[in-house]
Design a protein around this motif. Structure first.
Motif, PDB file in Angstrom:
ATOM      1  N   THR A 187      74.968  95.095  62.512  1.00 28.05           N
ATOM      2  CA  THR A 187      75.834  94.851  63.921  1.00 28.05           C
ATOM      3  C   THR A 187      77.375  94.673  63.538  1.00 28.05           C
ATOM      4  O   THR A 187      77.952  95.069  64.165  1.00 28.05           O
ATOM      5  N   SER A 191      80.387  97.280  65.150  1.00 28.86           N
ATOM      6  CA  SER A 191      81.339  96.723  65.911  1.00 28.86           C
ATOM      7  C   SER A 191      82.629  97.417  65.580  1.00 28.86           C
ATOM      8  O   SER A 191      83.595  97.215  66.515  1.00 28.86           O
ATOM      9  N   ILE A 199      79.200  98.445  69.223  1.00 23.56           N
ATOM     10  CA  ILE A 199      78.769  97.293  70.009  1.00 23.56           C
ATOM     11  C   ILE A 199      80.054  96.485  70.039  1.00 23.56           C
ATOM     12  O   ILE A 199      80.876  96.466  69.142  1.00 23.56           O
ATOM     13  N   TYR A 207      74.502  88.544  69.254  1.00 23.05           N
ATOM     14  CA  TYR A 207      73.393  89.574  68.762  1.00 23.05           C
ATOM     15  C   TYR A 207      72.752  89.182  67.477  1.00 23.05           C
ATOM     16  O   TYR A 207      71.725  88.853  67.458  1.00 23.05           O
TER      17      TYR A 207
END
Length: 244
Positions: A187, A191, A199, A207
């Protein structure tokens, strides 16, 4: 007969390399999907297939070296099961794995961006936002991942792990609202890309919190379904997932 464990530096190198490769597959296939199709369904299908196949191969190749965790959720789940075993690296191994996974995820995302001639940090992804229904999807995806990671070894079929985990991830990308990141390190890496798989950096903490909630739920449910691992019992191989 079980092979003796690889030295910790080799296992850490495998976790770094495997996580970097996994995130490069996820992000790179997302960038390719953006370039080839404007249809959201086609892009999702291509990304899901590449992510599942790449993850299955990485688990098969690196599982004998490090367990192919490639995911802090899997590392923490494995540590919880083995925390009472004598002679383990304990917290030192966990911290080394987590650092390698985070560094590998960042490196894999930047590598994917570079392969497609995109300047890292040229623009930040705008979404998805940390909406409640998406966070619920992340918790469900992560809890399911924990169950699928533990299941093959607990039912006496550890050789099924690469296929089981890859198959679950490919399915969860479709059936969860969030797209099943289910991996705090990945995650963070995602980004860094303003692509189909990106994201928003501001959504990363929420998250990650949902993923750790999923870890707790999955661990509890695994205990109910499979029982607990006794101290001194044969440890399970603990491969892991994408995703994200």
């Amino acid at each position: 007969m079980r092979m003796p464990p690889a030295p910790l530096p080799r296992r850490v190198a495998a976790e770094f390399t495997g996580t970097a490769a996994l995130v490069a597959v996820i992000v790179g296939s997302g960038i390719r999907a953006d370039l080839l199709s404007g249809d959201l369904g086609v892009r999702l299908l291509g990304n899901a297939a590449a992510s599942a196949i790449g993850l299955g191969l990485l688990i098969a190749l690196l599982g004998p070296v490090s367990g192919a965790h490639l995911n802090p959720v899997v590392t923490l789940s494995a540590w919880w099961d083995r925390r009472r075993e004598p002679g383990g690296d304990g917290g030192r191994e966990v911290l080394a794995y987590l650092a390698a996974q985070l560094a590998g995820a960042v490196g894999g995302a930047l590598l994917a961006e570079a392969m497609f001639g995109r300047a890292p940090g040229g623009s930040w992804p705008a979404g998805p936002a940390a909406s409640p229904h998406l966070l619920l999807g992340e918790a469900v995806a992560t809890a399911g991942l924990v169950l699928v990671v533990r299941g093959p070894a607990r039912v006496g079929r550890p050789g099924l792990a690469p296929v089981a985990v890859a198959g679950y991830v490919g399915a969860a990308i479709w059936f969860t609202s969030s797209g099943a990141f289910a991996n705090p390190a990945a995650t963070v890496g995602r980004s860094l890309t303003d692509s189909f798989t990106g994201i928003a950096p501001a959504s990363v903490p929420a998250y990650a919190a949902a993923q750790f909630l999923g870890l707790l739920l999955g661990t509890g449910l695994a205990g109910v379904l499979y029982g607990t691992v006794r101290a001194g019992a044969e440890p399970e191989p603990a491969p892991a997932r994408r995703t994200g």
